[in-house]
Design a protein around this motif. Structure first.
Motif, mmCIF file in Angstrom:
data_model
loop_
_atom_site.group_PDB
_atom_site.id
_atom_site.type_symbol
_atom_site.label_atom_id
_atom_site.label_comp_id
_atom_site.label_asym_id
_atom_site.label_seq_id
_atom_site.Cartn_x
_atom_site.Cartn_y
_atom_site.Cartn_z
ATOM 1 N N LYS A 1 9.220 -10.067 -13.772
ATOM 2 C CA LYS A 1 8.678 -11.423 -13.806
ATOM 3 C C LYS A 1 8.533 -11.935 -15.236
ATOM 4 O O LYS A 1 7.572 -12.633 -15.588
ATOM 5 C CB LYS A 1 7.338 -11.504 -13.063
ATOM 6 C CG LYS A 1 7.422 -11.097 -11.595
ATOM 7 C CD LYS A 1 6.137 -11.359 -10.853
ATOM 8 C CE LYS A 1 6.219 -10.888 -9.401
ATOM 9 N NZ LYS A 1 7.295 -11.535 -8.660
ATOM 10 N N ARG B 1 13.808 -10.231 -14.664
ATOM 11 C CA ARG B 1 13.419 -10.937 -13.447
ATOM 12 C C ARG B 1 12.519 -10.058 -12.580
ATOM 13 O O ARG B 1 11.524 -10.522 -12.025
ATOM 14 C CB ARG B 1 14.663 -11.367 -12.671
ATOM 15 C CG ARG B 1 14.368 -12.300 -11.483
ATOM 16 C CD ARG B 1 15.649 -12.610 -10.706
ATOM 17 N NE ARG B 1 16.712 -13.015 -11.589
ATOM 18 C CZ ARG B 1 17.915 -12.454 -11.626
ATOM 19 N NH1 ARG B 1 18.198 -11.455 -10.794
ATOM 20 N NH2 ARG B 1 18.830 -12.876 -12.467
ATOM 21 N N ASP C 1 18.692 -17.412 -5.756
ATOM 22 C CA ASP C 1 18.219 -16.578 -6.860
ATOM 23 C C ASP C 1 19.354 -15.904 -7.626
ATOM 24 O O ASP C 1 19.145 -15.379 -8.725
ATOM 25 C CB ASP C 1 17.267 -15.497 -6.342
ATOM 26 C CG ASP C 1 15.884 -16.055 -6.019
ATOM 27 O OD1 ASP C 1 15.615 -17.209 -6.417
ATOM 28 O OD2 ASP C 1 15.097 -15.351 -5.376
ATOM 29 N N GLU D 1 11.611 -13.047 -16.918
ATOM 30 C CA GLU D 1 12.908 -13.638 -17.247
ATOM 31 C C GLU D 1 12.713 -15.001 -17.909
ATOM 32 O O GLU D 1 11.950 -15.834 -17.426
ATOM 33 C CB GLU D 1 13.761 -13.807 -15.991
ATOM 34 C CG GLU D 1 15.155 -14.359 -16.281
ATOM 35 C CD GLU D 1 15.969 -14.546 -15.014
ATOM 36 O OE1 GLU D 1 17.202 -14.694 -15.126
ATOM 37 O OE2 GLU D 1 15.385 -14.553 -13.918
#
Length: 563
Positions: free
Chosen positions: A423, A420, A152, A425
Protein backbone atom coordinates in the motif's frame (compact mmCIF):
# COMPACT_ATOMS: atom_id res chain seq x y z
CA UNK A 1 -21.51 -17.61 -7.14
CA UNK A 2 -21.44 -19.22 -10.57
CA UNK A 3 -18.35 -18.64 -12.67
CA UNK A 4 -19.11 -17.36 -16.16
CA UNK A 5 -16.95 -17.03 -19.22
CA UNK A 6 -15.74 -13.43 -19.58
CA UNK A 7 -15.82 -11.72 -22.99
CA UNK A 8 -12.04 -12.12 -23.24
CA UNK A 9 -12.31 -15.85 -22.89
CA UNK A 10 -10.95 -16.08 -19.34
CA UNK A 11 -12.82 -17.66 -16.46
CA UNK A 12 -13.61 -14.73 -14.25
CA UNK A 13 -16.56 -13.98 -12.05
CA UNK A 14 -18.30 -10.86 -13.36
CA UNK A 15 -17.23 -7.76 -11.46
CA UNK A 16 -14.51 -9.54 -9.51
CA UNK A 17 -10.87 -8.54 -9.66
CA UNK A 18 -8.20 -10.78 -11.09
CA UNK A 19 -4.42 -10.82 -11.29
CA UNK A 20 -4.66 -12.01 -14.89
CA UNK A 21 -4.56 -9.83 -17.98
CA UNK A 22 -7.13 -9.93 -20.79
CA UNK A 23 -6.16 -12.23 -23.66
CA UNK A 24 -6.36 -9.34 -26.11
CA UNK A 25 -3.27 -7.82 -24.47
CA UNK A 26 -1.02 -10.46 -25.99
CA UNK A 27 -2.30 -10.00 -29.54
CA UNK A 28 -1.90 -6.24 -29.18
CA UNK A 29 1.56 -6.82 -27.70
CA UNK A 30 2.79 -8.73 -30.76
CA UNK A 31 1.00 -6.43 -33.21
CA UNK A 32 2.73 -3.42 -31.68
CA UNK A 33 6.04 -5.30 -31.49
CA UNK A 34 6.06 -5.91 -35.25
CA UNK A 35 4.84 -2.39 -35.98
CA UNK A 36 7.68 -0.91 -33.95
CA UNK A 37 10.13 -3.33 -35.59
CA UNK A 38 9.24 -1.89 -38.98
CA UNK A 39 9.29 1.70 -37.75
CA UNK A 40 12.64 1.52 -35.97
CA UNK A 41 14.22 -0.52 -38.76
CA UNK A 42 13.31 2.29 -41.12
CA UNK A 43 14.59 4.96 -38.70
CA UNK A 44 17.88 3.11 -38.13
CA UNK A 45 18.89 3.46 -41.77
CA UNK A 46 16.80 6.33 -43.14
CA UNK A 47 19.33 9.11 -42.52
CA UNK A 48 22.18 6.90 -43.73
CA UNK A 49 20.18 6.08 -46.88
CA UNK A 50 19.55 9.73 -47.64
CA UNK A 51 23.21 10.77 -47.41
CA UNK A 52 24.72 7.67 -49.05
CA UNK A 53 26.33 8.49 -52.40
CA UNK A 54 28.28 5.30 -53.03
CA UNK A 55 25.88 2.40 -52.50
CA UNK A 56 22.60 3.39 -54.09
CA UNK A 57 21.40 5.99 -51.60
CA UNK A 58 19.91 9.39 -52.37
CA UNK A 59 23.18 11.35 -52.07
CA UNK A 60 21.44 14.27 -50.34
CA UNK A 61 23.43 16.94 -48.47
CA UNK A 62 23.50 16.23 -44.74
CA UNK A 63 21.69 19.44 -43.88
CA UNK A 64 18.79 18.55 -46.19
CA UNK A 65 18.69 14.96 -44.94
CA UNK A 66 18.64 16.14 -41.31
CA UNK A 67 15.77 18.51 -42.04
CA UNK A 68 13.74 15.76 -43.74
CA UNK A 69 14.45 13.35 -40.89
CA UNK A 70 13.49 15.83 -38.15
CA UNK A 71 10.29 16.88 -39.87
CA UNK A 72 9.30 13.27 -40.49
CA UNK A 73 9.84 12.15 -36.88
CA UNK A 74 7.73 15.08 -35.70
CA UNK A 75 4.87 14.57 -38.17
CA UNK A 76 4.45 10.87 -37.41
CA UNK A 77 3.44 11.89 -33.89
CA UNK A 78 1.24 14.78 -35.03
CA UNK A 79 -1.18 12.83 -37.23
CA UNK A 80 -2.56 10.76 -34.29
CA UNK A 81 -4.65 13.85 -33.54
CA UNK A 82 -6.83 13.34 -36.60
CA UNK A 83 -6.48 9.54 -36.57
CA UNK A 84 -7.77 9.35 -33.01
CA UNK A 85 -10.63 11.73 -33.80
CA UNK A 86 -11.82 9.71 -36.82
CA UNK A 87 -11.60 6.45 -34.87
CA UNK A 88 -13.59 7.92 -31.98
CA UNK A 89 -16.34 9.35 -34.18
CA UNK A 90 -16.54 7.39 -37.43
CA UNK A 91 -14.29 4.39 -38.04
CA UNK A 92 -13.89 2.50 -34.80
CA UNK A 93 -10.54 1.41 -33.49
CA UNK A 94 -10.03 -1.91 -35.26
CA UNK A 95 -10.69 -0.48 -38.71
CA UNK A 96 -8.39 2.50 -38.04
CA UNK A 97 -5.59 0.25 -36.76
CA UNK A 98 -5.88 -2.08 -39.74
CA UNK A 99 -5.85 0.74 -42.28
CA UNK A 100 -2.97 2.47 -40.54
CA UNK A 101 -0.87 -0.70 -40.47
CA UNK A 102 -1.42 -1.39 -44.17
CA UNK A 103 -0.55 2.20 -45.14
CA UNK A 104 2.69 2.02 -43.16
CA UNK A 105 3.63 -1.33 -44.69
CA UNK A 106 3.14 0.09 -48.18
CA UNK A 107 5.15 3.18 -47.21
CA UNK A 108 8.14 1.15 -46.00
CA UNK A 109 8.16 -0.92 -49.18
CA UNK A 110 7.80 2.25 -51.27
CA UNK A 111 11.05 3.62 -49.85
CA UNK A 112 12.84 0.92 -51.82
CA UNK A 113 11.74 2.62 -55.06
CA UNK A 114 13.89 5.33 -56.71
CA UNK A 115 13.00 8.99 -57.09
CA UNK A 116 11.70 11.84 -54.99
CA UNK A 117 8.08 10.97 -55.72
CA UNK A 118 8.55 7.52 -54.16
CA UNK A 119 10.47 9.04 -51.23
CA UNK A 120 7.97 11.70 -50.22
CA UNK A 121 4.92 9.63 -51.19
CA UNK A 122 6.16 6.77 -49.01
CA UNK A 123 6.88 9.10 -46.10
CA UNK A 124 3.36 10.47 -46.47
CA UNK A 125 1.89 6.96 -46.27
CA UNK A 126 3.91 6.23 -43.11
CA UNK A 127 2.92 9.54 -41.49
CA UNK A 128 -0.79 9.06 -42.21
CA UNK A 129 -0.67 5.35 -41.34
CA UNK A 130 0.95 6.01 -37.99
CA UNK A 131 -1.78 8.55 -37.25
CA UNK A 132 -4.40 5.84 -37.55
CA UNK A 133 -2.42 3.05 -35.90
CA UNK A 134 -0.59 4.54 -32.95
CA UNK A 135 -3.26 6.25 -30.79
CA UNK A 136 -5.94 3.67 -31.47
CA UNK A 137 -4.06 0.52 -30.51
CA UNK A 138 -3.22 2.19 -27.19
CA UNK A 139 -6.86 3.19 -26.74
CA UNK A 140 -8.11 -0.30 -27.58
CA UNK A 141 -5.75 -1.69 -24.94
CA UNK A 142 -7.11 0.75 -22.39
CA UNK A 143 -10.67 -0.30 -23.23
CA UNK A 144 -9.79 -3.91 -22.38
CA UNK A 145 -8.87 -2.74 -18.88
CA UNK A 146 -12.05 -0.69 -18.48
CA UNK A 147 -13.81 -3.75 -17.10
CA UNK A 148 -13.72 -3.82 -13.27
CA UNK A 149 -11.93 -7.18 -12.95
CA UNK A 150 -8.90 -5.85 -14.85
CA UNK A 151 -8.82 -2.25 -13.58
CA UNK A 152 -6.03 -2.78 -11.03
CA UNK A 153 -3.81 -4.30 -13.70
CA UNK A 154 -3.95 -1.34 -16.11
CA UNK A 155 -0.55 0.20 -15.27
CA UNK A 156 1.24 -3.16 -15.46
CA UNK A 157 -0.67 -3.98 -18.64
CA UNK A 158 0.67 -0.83 -20.29
CA UNK A 159 4.16 -1.69 -19.03
CA UNK A 160 3.91 -5.12 -20.69
CA UNK A 161 2.59 -3.52 -23.87
CA UNK A 162 5.47 -1.04 -23.76
CA UNK A 163 7.91 -3.92 -23.54
CA UNK A 164 6.49 -5.25 -26.81
CA UNK A 165 7.28 -1.93 -28.44
CA UNK A 166 10.88 -2.24 -27.39
CA UNK A 167 11.38 -5.89 -28.34
CA UNK A 168 10.76 -4.75 -31.91
CA UNK A 169 12.86 -1.62 -31.48
CA UNK A 170 15.81 -3.63 -30.12
CA UNK A 171 15.92 -6.11 -33.00
CA UNK A 172 15.35 -3.53 -35.73
CA UNK A 173 18.83 -1.90 -35.96
CA UNK A 174 20.55 -5.28 -36.19
CA UNK A 175 18.28 -6.48 -38.99
CA UNK A 176 18.54 -3.09 -40.70
CA UNK A 177 22.34 -3.17 -40.56
CA UNK A 178 22.52 -6.75 -41.79
CA UNK A 179 20.09 -6.26 -44.67
CA UNK A 180 21.54 -3.03 -45.99
CA UNK A 181 25.17 -4.18 -45.69
CA UNK A 182 24.57 -7.57 -47.29
CA UNK A 183 21.72 -6.99 -49.73
CA UNK A 184 21.10 -3.26 -50.14
CA UNK A 185 18.83 -0.47 -49.01
CA UNK A 186 15.75 -1.70 -50.84
CA UNK A 187 15.78 -5.09 -49.15
CA UNK A 188 16.14 -3.45 -45.75
CA UNK A 189 13.12 -1.21 -46.29
CA UNK A 190 11.16 -4.17 -47.65
CA UNK A 191 11.97 -6.06 -44.42
CA UNK A 192 10.35 -3.20 -42.48
CA UNK A 193 7.25 -3.50 -44.67
CA UNK A 194 7.05 -7.27 -44.18
CA UNK A 195 7.30 -6.78 -40.42
CA UNK A 196 4.37 -4.36 -40.55
CA UNK A 197 2.27 -6.79 -42.61
CA UNK A 198 2.95 -9.48 -39.98
CA UNK A 199 1.79 -7.08 -37.26
CA UNK A 200 -1.51 -6.44 -39.07
CA UNK A 201 -2.05 -10.17 -39.55
CA UNK A 202 -1.55 -10.85 -35.83
CA UNK A 203 -3.95 -8.02 -35.02
CA UNK A 204 -6.62 -9.63 -37.20
CA UNK A 205 -6.03 -13.01 -35.55
CA UNK A 206 -6.89 -11.52 -32.16
CA UNK A 207 -10.04 -9.78 -33.36
CA UNK A 208 -12.47 -11.80 -31.20
CA UNK A 209 -10.66 -10.79 -28.02
CA UNK A 210 -11.27 -7.05 -28.39
CA UNK A 211 -14.14 -6.50 -30.80
CA UNK A 212 -16.49 -6.16 -27.81
CA UNK A 213 -14.62 -3.05 -26.61
CA UNK A 214 -14.49 -1.43 -30.07
CA UNK A 215 -17.60 0.68 -29.60
CA UNK A 216 -18.19 4.15 -31.03
CA UNK A 217 -18.85 6.68 -28.29
CA UNK A 218 -21.96 8.88 -28.53
CA UNK A 219 -21.27 12.49 -29.44
CA UNK A 220 -22.58 14.98 -26.93
CA UNK A 221 -24.31 18.21 -27.80
CA UNK A 222 -21.32 20.41 -27.00
CA UNK A 223 -18.81 18.31 -28.98
CA UNK A 224 -17.51 19.77 -32.23
CA UNK A 225 -18.37 18.00 -35.46
CA UNK A 226 -15.55 16.58 -37.56
CA UNK A 227 -16.24 19.10 -40.33
CA UNK A 228 -16.00 21.94 -37.84
CA UNK A 229 -12.73 20.58 -36.47
CA UNK A 230 -11.34 20.35 -39.99
CA UNK A 231 -12.44 23.93 -40.65
CA UNK A 232 -11.22 25.58 -37.45
CA UNK A 233 -8.25 23.33 -36.54
CA UNK A 234 -6.73 21.39 -39.43
CA UNK A 235 -7.09 24.09 -42.10
CA UNK A 236 -5.70 26.85 -39.84
CA UNK A 237 -2.82 24.53 -38.88
CA UNK A 238 -1.94 24.02 -42.54
CA UNK A 239 -2.25 27.75 -43.31
CA UNK A 240 -0.14 28.68 -40.25
CA UNK A 241 2.55 26.22 -41.27
CA UNK A 242 2.63 27.48 -44.86
CA UNK A 243 2.73 31.10 -43.70
CA UNK A 244 5.58 30.38 -41.30
CA UNK A 245 7.55 28.61 -44.03
CA UNK A 246 7.19 31.27 -46.72
CA UNK A 247 6.45 34.59 -45.07
CA UNK A 248 8.16 34.80 -41.67
CA UNK A 249 11.51 36.55 -42.22
CA UNK A 250 14.51 34.66 -40.91
CA UNK A 251 14.28 31.46 -38.90
CA UNK A 252 12.62 32.00 -35.54
CA UNK A 253 13.33 28.43 -34.35
CA UNK A 254 16.36 27.56 -36.48
CA UNK A 255 14.90 26.44 -39.82
CA UNK A 256 11.92 26.98 -42.10
CA UNK A 257 10.60 23.49 -41.41
CA UNK A 258 10.82 23.96 -37.63
CA UNK A 259 9.03 27.31 -37.86
CA UNK A 260 6.33 25.76 -40.05
CA UNK A 261 5.85 22.82 -37.71
CA UNK A 262 5.69 24.76 -34.45
CA UNK A 263 3.45 27.55 -35.78
CA UNK A 264 1.29 24.93 -37.52
CA UNK A 265 0.89 23.11 -34.20
CA UNK A 266 -0.59 26.17 -32.46
CA UNK A 267 -4.17 25.77 -33.81
CA UNK A 268 -4.15 22.15 -32.63
CA UNK A 269 -2.92 23.20 -29.19
CA UNK A 270 -5.67 25.85 -29.06
CA UNK A 271 -8.20 23.16 -29.99
CA UNK A 272 -7.24 21.07 -26.96
CA UNK A 273 -7.48 24.13 -24.76
CA UNK A 274 -10.95 24.79 -26.21
CA UNK A 275 -11.98 21.24 -25.30
CA UNK A 276 -11.27 22.13 -21.69
CA UNK A 277 -12.93 25.55 -21.92
CA UNK A 278 -16.16 24.11 -23.38
CA UNK A 279 -16.22 20.89 -21.37
CA UNK A 280 -18.95 20.04 -18.93
CA UNK A 281 -18.27 20.49 -15.22
CA UNK A 282 -17.69 16.76 -14.89
CA UNK A 283 -15.15 16.62 -17.75
CA UNK A 284 -13.33 19.91 -17.16
CA UNK A 285 -11.02 18.74 -14.35
CA UNK A 286 -9.74 15.52 -15.99
CA UNK A 287 -9.13 17.32 -19.30
CA UNK A 288 -7.22 20.05 -17.43
CA UNK A 289 -5.11 17.41 -15.69
CA UNK A 290 -4.24 15.73 -18.99
CA UNK A 291 -3.34 19.02 -20.66
CA UNK A 292 -1.03 19.86 -17.76
CA UNK A 293 0.70 16.49 -18.09
CA UNK A 294 0.99 16.92 -21.88
CA UNK A 295 2.68 20.30 -21.46
CA UNK A 296 5.25 19.03 -18.98
CA UNK A 297 6.24 15.80 -20.77
CA UNK A 298 7.19 17.79 -23.88
CA UNK A 299 10.46 18.40 -22.00
CA UNK A 300 11.04 14.68 -21.52
CA UNK A 301 10.67 13.94 -25.24
CA UNK A 302 12.89 16.92 -26.15
CA UNK A 303 15.66 15.29 -24.09
CA UNK A 304 14.93 11.63 -24.77
CA UNK A 305 14.78 11.97 -28.56
CA UNK A 306 18.31 13.32 -28.68
CA UNK A 307 19.37 9.67 -28.77
CA UNK A 308 19.27 10.00 -32.56
CA UNK A 309 21.19 13.29 -32.65
CA UNK A 310 23.42 14.42 -29.76
CA UNK A 311 24.03 10.96 -28.31
CA UNK A 312 24.62 9.51 -31.76
CA UNK A 313 27.13 12.30 -32.42
CA UNK A 314 28.88 11.36 -29.17
CA UNK A 315 28.87 7.71 -30.19
CA UNK A 316 30.26 8.47 -33.64
CA UNK A 317 33.05 10.91 -32.83
CA UNK A 318 33.87 10.73 -29.12
CA UNK A 319 33.26 7.10 -28.11
CA UNK A 320 35.81 4.30 -28.32
CA UNK A 321 34.15 1.92 -30.78
CA UNK A 322 37.16 -0.31 -31.40
CA UNK A 323 36.39 -3.98 -31.84
CA UNK A 324 38.55 -6.86 -30.54
CA UNK A 325 40.00 -8.93 -33.37
CA UNK A 326 38.30 -12.07 -32.03
CA UNK A 327 34.89 -10.45 -32.51
CA UNK A 328 35.51 -8.93 -35.92
CA UNK A 329 34.29 -11.84 -38.05
CA UNK A 330 31.10 -12.54 -36.03
CA UNK A 331 30.31 -8.82 -35.98
CA UNK A 332 30.96 -8.53 -39.69
CA UNK A 333 28.63 -11.47 -40.37
CA UNK A 334 25.92 -9.63 -38.43
CA UNK A 335 26.50 -6.41 -40.37
CA UNK A 336 27.74 -4.59 -37.26
CA UNK A 337 31.14 -3.43 -38.49
CA UNK A 338 32.23 -0.08 -39.89
CA UNK A 339 35.80 0.30 -41.21
CA UNK A 340 37.99 3.40 -41.06
CA UNK A 341 41.43 4.05 -42.53
CA UNK A 342 43.92 6.91 -42.51
CA UNK A 343 43.89 7.54 -46.24
CA UNK A 344 44.31 11.25 -46.97
CA UNK A 345 41.58 12.69 -49.15
CA UNK A 346 41.28 15.86 -51.19
CA UNK A 347 39.26 18.47 -49.37
CA UNK A 348 36.62 20.26 -51.42
CA UNK A 349 34.33 21.79 -48.81
CA UNK A 350 34.36 22.86 -45.19
CA UNK A 351 31.35 22.51 -42.92
CA UNK A 352 31.51 25.05 -40.09
CA UNK A 353 28.66 23.42 -38.19
CA UNK A 354 30.41 20.08 -37.78
CA UNK A 355 34.00 21.38 -37.96
CA UNK A 356 34.75 18.74 -40.53
CA UNK A 357 35.39 18.56 -44.25
CA UNK A 358 33.95 16.50 -47.08
CA UNK A 359 35.76 14.91 -49.98
CA UNK A 360 34.62 14.70 -53.60
CA UNK A 361 32.39 11.71 -52.82
CA UNK A 362 30.68 13.50 -49.94
CA UNK A 363 32.43 11.52 -47.20
CA UNK A 364 33.02 13.49 -44.02
CA UNK A 365 36.70 13.86 -43.16
CA UNK A 366 38.62 15.88 -40.60
CA UNK A 367 40.78 18.93 -41.22
CA UNK A 368 43.69 16.52 -41.46
CA UNK A 369 41.94 14.75 -44.33
CA UNK A 370 41.20 11.45 -42.62
CA UNK A 371 38.09 9.77 -41.25
CA UNK A 372 36.67 11.94 -38.39
CA UNK A 373 36.80 9.03 -35.93
CA UNK A 374 40.60 9.39 -35.95
CA UNK A 375 40.52 13.10 -35.15
CA UNK A 376 40.76 12.69 -31.37
CA UNK A 377 42.72 9.43 -31.42
CA UNK A 378 46.52 9.47 -30.87
CA UNK A 379 48.31 8.88 -34.16
CA UNK A 380 50.10 5.86 -32.75
CA UNK A 381 46.68 4.24 -32.47
CA UNK A 382 45.73 4.96 -36.08
CA UNK A 383 45.56 1.99 -38.46
CA UNK A 384 48.70 1.44 -40.51
CA UNK A 385 48.82 2.77 -44.06
CA UNK A 386 46.67 0.60 -46.32
CA UNK A 387 44.92 -1.10 -43.39
CA UNK A 388 41.38 -0.68 -42.12
CA UNK A 389 40.29 -0.55 -38.49
CA UNK A 390 37.03 -2.34 -37.62
CA UNK A 391 34.60 -0.35 -35.46
CA UNK A 392 31.17 -1.00 -34.05
CA UNK A 393 28.65 0.84 -36.25
CA UNK A 394 27.41 3.89 -34.33
CA UNK A 395 23.74 3.27 -35.16
CA UNK A 396 23.82 0.06 -33.14
CA UNK A 397 23.86 2.10 -29.94
CA UNK A 398 20.19 2.76 -30.79
CA UNK A 399 19.50 -0.81 -29.63
CA UNK A 400 20.78 -0.15 -26.10
CA UNK A 401 17.67 1.71 -24.92
CA UNK A 402 15.12 -0.89 -26.11
CA UNK A 403 17.37 -3.65 -24.74
CA UNK A 404 17.12 -2.11 -21.30
CA UNK A 405 13.38 -1.60 -21.70
CA UNK A 406 12.95 -5.32 -22.32
CA UNK A 407 15.35 -6.18 -19.49
CA UNK A 408 14.04 -3.73 -16.91
CA UNK A 409 10.29 -3.72 -17.59
CA UNK A 410 9.68 -6.87 -15.49
CA UNK A 411 11.80 -5.34 -12.73
CA UNK A 412 9.87 -2.05 -12.73
CA UNK A 413 6.52 -3.85 -12.91
CA UNK A 414 7.51 -6.14 -10.02
CA UNK A 415 8.80 -3.20 -7.98
CA UNK A 416 5.55 -1.26 -8.27
CA UNK A 417 3.55 -4.45 -7.63
CA UNK A 418 5.56 -4.92 -4.42
CA UNK A 419 4.80 -1.35 -3.38
CA UNK A 420 1.13 -1.92 -4.23
CA UNK A 421 0.98 -4.90 -1.89
CA UNK A 422 2.54 -2.74 0.80
CA UNK A 423 0.00 0.00 0.00
CA UNK A 424 2.89 2.33 -0.82
CA UNK A 425 2.67 2.50 -4.61
CA UNK A 426 3.17 6.06 -5.96
CA UNK A 427 0.29 7.60 -7.87
CA UNK A 428 0.48 7.65 -11.67
CA UNK A 429 1.49 11.36 -11.83
CA UNK A 430 4.08 10.76 -9.09
CA UNK A 431 5.61 8.03 -11.28
CA UNK A 432 5.80 10.55 -14.13
CA UNK A 433 7.58 13.05 -11.87
CA UNK A 434 9.96 10.32 -10.73
CA UNK A 435 10.66 9.52 -14.39
CA UNK A 436 11.66 13.13 -15.02
CA UNK A 437 14.03 13.13 -12.03
CA UNK A 438 15.68 9.97 -13.32
CA UNK A 439 15.94 11.54 -16.78
CA UNK A 440 17.81 14.46 -15.22
CA UNK A 441 20.21 12.00 -13.57
CA UNK A 442 20.91 10.37 -16.96
CA UNK A 443 22.12 13.67 -18.40
CA UNK A 444 24.62 13.99 -15.54
CA UNK A 445 26.20 10.70 -16.63
CA UNK A 446 26.97 12.37 -19.96
CA UNK A 447 28.53 15.25 -18.06
CA UNK A 448 30.83 12.59 -16.59
CA UNK A 449 31.55 11.30 -20.10
CA UNK A 450 32.60 14.81 -21.17
CA UNK A 451 35.05 15.00 -18.27
CA UNK A 452 36.36 11.49 -19.00
CA UNK A 453 36.97 12.44 -22.63
CA UNK A 454 38.60 15.77 -21.70
CA UNK A 455 35.80 17.60 -23.49
CA UNK A 456 36.17 15.49 -26.62
CA UNK A 457 39.94 15.61 -26.86
CA UNK A 458 40.08 11.87 -26.12
CA UNK A 459 37.78 8.91 -26.66
CA UNK A 460 35.41 8.02 -23.85
CA UNK A 461 34.44 4.49 -22.92
CA UNK A 462 31.27 3.15 -24.53
CA UNK A 463 30.09 2.33 -21.00
CA UNK A 464 29.23 6.00 -20.44
CA UNK A 465 26.64 5.79 -23.21
CA UNK A 466 25.42 2.40 -22.00
CA UNK A 467 25.02 3.80 -18.49
CA UNK A 468 23.16 6.86 -19.77
CA UNK A 469 20.76 4.69 -21.75
CA UNK A 470 20.23 2.38 -18.75
CA UNK A 471 19.28 5.25 -16.43
CA UNK A 472 17.08 7.14 -18.89
CA UNK A 473 15.31 3.85 -19.66
CA UNK A 474 14.19 3.59 -16.04
CA UNK A 475 12.91 7.15 -16.33
CA UNK A 476 11.12 6.27 -19.55
CA UNK A 477 9.43 3.26 -17.95
CA UNK A 478 8.19 5.45 -15.12
CA UNK A 479 6.87 8.08 -17.53
CA UNK A 480 5.80 6.91 -20.97
CA UNK A 481 3.57 3.90 -20.20
CA UNK A 482 2.22 5.78 -17.19
CA UNK A 483 1.20 8.66 -19.44
CA UNK A 484 -0.69 6.28 -21.71
CA UNK A 485 -2.36 4.75 -18.67
CA UNK A 486 -3.29 8.17 -17.29
CA UNK A 487 -4.96 9.22 -20.55
CA UNK A 488 -6.94 5.99 -20.55
CA UNK A 489 -8.02 6.54 -16.94
CA UNK A 490 -9.07 10.19 -17.20
CA UNK A 491 -10.43 10.64 -20.72
CA UNK A 492 -14.17 11.02 -21.13
CA UNK A 493 -15.12 7.78 -22.98
CA UNK A 494 -16.15 9.52 -26.19
CA UNK A 495 -12.82 11.43 -26.32
CA UNK A 496 -10.35 8.71 -25.36
CA UNK A 497 -8.63 8.29 -28.73
CA UNK A 498 -8.68 12.04 -29.30
CA UNK A 499 -6.94 12.63 -25.96
CA UNK A 500 -4.51 9.85 -26.82
CA UNK A 501 -3.79 11.92 -29.92
CA UNK A 502 -3.04 14.81 -27.57
CA UNK A 503 -0.45 12.66 -25.80
CA UNK A 504 1.22 12.01 -29.13
CA UNK A 505 0.96 15.71 -30.02
CA UNK A 506 3.11 16.45 -26.96
CA UNK A 507 5.51 13.75 -28.14
CA UNK A 508 5.58 15.32 -31.59
CA UNK A 509 6.39 18.80 -30.31
CA UNK A 510 9.05 17.33 -28.02
CA UNK A 511 10.58 15.46 -30.95
CA UNK A 512 10.88 18.65 -32.95
CA UNK A 513 12.31 20.56 -29.99
CA UNK A 514 14.89 17.81 -29.54
CA UNK A 515 16.21 18.75 -32.97
CA UNK A 516 16.28 22.41 -31.99
CA UNK A 517 18.27 21.60 -28.85
CA UNK A 518 20.61 19.26 -30.71
CA UNK A 519 21.28 21.93 -33.33
CA UNK A 520 22.96 23.94 -30.55
CA UNK A 521 25.60 21.23 -30.05
CA UNK A 522 28.35 23.19 -31.77
CA UNK A 523 27.44 26.38 -29.92
CA UNK A 524 28.88 24.85 -26.75
CA UNK A 525 32.66 24.78 -26.69
CA UNK A 526 32.43 22.94 -23.37
CA UNK A 527 30.02 20.07 -23.98
CA UNK A 528 29.24 19.58 -20.30
CA UNK A 529 27.02 22.67 -20.47
CA UNK A 530 24.99 21.14 -23.30
CA UNK A 531 24.04 18.22 -21.07
CA UNK A 532 23.61 20.42 -18.01
CA UNK A 533 21.00 22.48 -19.87
CA UNK A 534 19.13 19.24 -20.55
CA UNK A 535 19.43 18.35 -16.87
CA UNK A 536 17.99 21.71 -15.84
CA UNK A 537 15.04 21.25 -18.20
CA UNK A 538 14.23 17.82 -16.77
CA UNK A 539 14.47 19.10 -13.20
CA UNK A 540 12.14 22.03 -13.91
CA UNK A 541 9.62 19.66 -15.50
CA UNK A 542 9.81 17.34 -12.48
CA UNK A 543 9.26 20.26 -10.12
CA UNK A 544 6.20 21.27 -12.14
CA UNK A 545 4.73 17.78 -11.77
CA UNK A 546 5.37 17.62 -8.04
CA UNK A 547 3.91 21.11 -7.59
CA UNK A 548 0.69 19.86 -9.21
CA UNK A 549 0.75 16.45 -7.54
CA UNK A 550 -1.92 17.05 -4.90
CA UNK A 551 -4.26 18.56 -7.49
CA UNK A 552 -3.64 15.71 -9.96
CA UNK A 553 -4.15 13.00 -7.34
CA UNK A 554 -7.43 14.59 -6.26
CA UNK A 555 -8.73 14.58 -9.84
CA UNK A 556 -7.70 10.98 -10.45
CA UNK A 557 -9.22 9.82 -7.17
CA UNK A 558 -12.45 11.70 -7.90
CA UNK A 559 -12.87 10.24 -11.38
CA UNK A 560 -11.48 6.74 -10.92
CA UNK A 561 -11.61 6.07 -7.19
CA UNK A 562 -7.84 5.49 -7.27
CA UNK A 563 -4.65 7.51 -7.20
Amino acid sequence: MAITQSPQGTDTAPGTKTSKHPKGLYYLFFSEMWERFGFYLMLAIFFLYMIDAQNGGLALPKSEASDIFGTFIALVYLTPFIGGLLADRKMGYRKAISMGGLLMALGYCGLALPGNLALFGSLGLIIVGNGFFKPNISTLLGNLYSEPQYADQKDSGYNIFYMGINVGAFAAPFIASYMRNNYGWGYAFAAAGIGMFIGVLIFWMGNKHYKHVDVLKPVQANDMSINRILAIVILPALLAGIAAWFFIPGNVFGSDSTDAFLFGSLPIVFFYVSLWAKASKEDKSPIAAMLAIFAVVVIFWAIFKQNGTALTTWAQYYTDRSLPESLEKPAQALGMVQYVDNTTRTVEAYDQNFRTTTDASGKVVTKEGVDPYLNNLPKEEWPAAGEEQPLISPELFQSVNPFFVVLLTPVVVAFFAFLRRKKAEPSTPAKIGLGLLITAASTLIMVGAVFAADNGMDKSSAWWLVGTYAVITVGELCLSPMGLSLVSKLSPPRLTALMMGGWFLSTSIGNKLSGVLASLWDKYDDKQYFFMVNCAGALLAALAIFAMLKWLRTIIQTHTGKQ
